[in-house]
Design a protein around this motif. Structure first.
Motif, short mmCIF file in Angstrom:
data_model
loop_
_atom_site.label_atom_id
_atom_site.label_comp_id
_atom_site.label_asym_id
_atom_site.label_seq_id
_atom_site.Cartn_x
_atom_site.Cartn_y
_atom_site.Cartn_z
N ILE A 29 0.87 -1.18 -0.13
CA ILE A 29 0.06 0.04 0.08
C ILE A 29 0.90 1.19 -0.04
O ILE A 29 0.72 2.10 -0.93
N ILE A 30 2.00 1.18 0.81
CA ILE A 30 2.86 2.39 0.84
C ILE A 30 3.62 2.57 -0.45
O ILE A 30 3.52 3.76 -0.89
N VAL A 31 3.94 1.39 -1.05
CA VAL A 31 4.61 1.91 -2.45
C VAL A 31 3.73 2.34 -3.42
O VAL A 31 3.92 3.25 -3.97
N ILE A 32 2.45 1.70 -3.41
CA ILE A 32 1.68 2.24 -4.49
C ILE A 32 1.23 3.65 -4.42
O ILE A 32 1.08 4.43 -4.80
N GLU A 33 1.12 3.90 -3.05
CA GLU A 33 0.70 5.37 -2.40
C GLU A 33 1.84 6.19 -3.26
O GLU A 33 1.61 7.56 -3.35
N GLN A 34 3.17 5.94 -2.75
CA GLN A 34 4.29 6.72 -3.11
C GLN A 34 4.20 6.89 -4.47
O GLN A 34 4.78 8.10 -5.16
N LEU A 35 3.99 6.04 -5.33
CA LEU A 35 3.96 5.94 -6.76
C LEU A 35 2.62 6.33 -7.50
O LEU A 35 2.64 6.51 -8.81
N SER A 36 1.85 6.69 -6.72
CA SER A 36 0.42 6.81 -7.28
C SER A 36 0.33 8.07 -8.21
O SER A 36 -0.47 8.03 -9.22
N HIS A 37 1.04 9.01 -8.07
CA HIS A 37 1.13 10.24 -8.94
C HIS A 37 1.77 10.05 -10.38
O HIS A 37 1.78 10.91 -11.05
N LEU A 38 2.33 8.82 -10.53
CA LEU A 38 3.15 8.65 -11.86
C LEU A 38 2.36 8.14 -12.80
O LEU A 38 2.65 7.95 -14.00
N GLY A 39 1.31 7.65 -12.54
CA GLY A 39 0.37 6.89 -13.65
C GLY A 39 0.92 5.60 -14.12
O GLY A 39 0.44 5.01 -15.22
N LEU A 40 1.11 4.76 -13.08
CA LEU A 40 1.87 3.51 -13.35
C LEU A 40 0.87 2.47 -13.16
O LEU A 40 -0.39 2.91 -12.41
N ASP A 41 0.61 1.49 -13.94
CA ASP A 41 -0.20 0.18 -13.71
C ASP A 41 0.76 -0.50 -12.72
O ASP A 41 1.64 -1.27 -13.08
N ILE A 42 0.06 -0.84 -11.23
CA ILE A 42 0.79 -1.86 -10.54
C ILE A 42 -0.03 -2.95 -10.25
O ILE A 42 -1.12 -2.80 -9.68
N ASP A 43 0.78 -4.33 -10.55
CA ASP A 43 0.10 -5.62 -10.13
C ASP A 43 0.77 -5.81 -8.97
O ASP A 43 1.96 -5.81 -9.04
N GLN A 44 -0.09 -6.61 -8.11
CA GLN A 44 0.48 -6.88 -6.80
C GLN A 44 0.58 -8.47 -6.63
O GLN A 44 -0.16 -9.38 -6.85
N ALA A 45 1.75 -8.90 -5.85
CA ALA A 45 2.03 -10.38 -5.46
C ALA A 45 2.14 -10.45 -4.12
O ALA A 45 2.97 -9.60 -3.59
N SER A 46 1.45 -11.40 -3.51
CA SER A 46 1.88 -11.39 -2.03
C SER A 46 2.87 -12.26 -1.79
O SER A 46 3.25 -12.47 -0.45
N ASP A 47 3.66 -12.74 -2.53
CA ASP A 47 4.79 -13.74 -2.18
C ASP A 47 5.61 -14.29 -3.77
O ASP A 47 5.03 -13.70 -4.44
#
Length: 140
Positions: A29-47
């Motif tokens: 969540i922190i990484v996504i929030e930090q990068l949110s203004h850049l317009g990146l598409d972020i997929d998440q994996a939990s391991d």
């Protein structure tokens, strides 16, 4: 707005797809929030296992970058990076992998390099350093 800063790299990040692998949801969540203004598409994996599977199931060149936590259950980031690098597809050898870890000792950095990692960042992540690493990886 990212490009407007003096000294900012001309690399356009909007629309780039990142695979973010971290077993701790708040860290993702922190990484996504930090990068949110850049317009990146972020997929998440939990391991690591999930990250490897997501990469394997994606079309070639789908991911522009992988952010990989090194300490994860099931499969750690070292093993996941090695597994991705070993895949029989051209982008598996070239996709930039940035390791994120609380361990920033020289032997950890060496071990991650041997696993095929391009950059090594310490946690907690420093946003300017993260952005510099992303720009370096995508500018190659």
């Amino acid at each position: 707005e990212e490009e407007a800063r003096p000294g900012a790299s001309p690399v356009k990040l909007a629309g780039k797809r990142i695979l973010l692998a971290d077993d701790v949801e708040i860290n993702r969540i922190i990484v996504i929030e930090q990068l949110s203004h850049l317009g990146l598409d972020i997929d998440q994996a939990s391991d690591g296992t999930e990250a490897v599977a997501m990469f394997a199931e994606s079309p070639e060149n789908f991911y522009d970058l992988i952010l990989m936590d090194l300490q994860m259950p099931k499969m750690d980031g070292y093993a996941a990076a090695k597994a991705i690098r070993a895949m029989d597809r051209p982008d598996a050898r070239t996709v930039p992998i940035i390791a994120m870890t609380a361990n920033a000792f020289s032997d950890d950095i060496q071990r991650s390099r041997e696993a095929g990692v391009n950059e090594h960042l310490s946690k907690p992540l420093d946003l300017p350093l993260l952005l510099q690493a992303i720009h370096r990886c995508l500018h190659q």
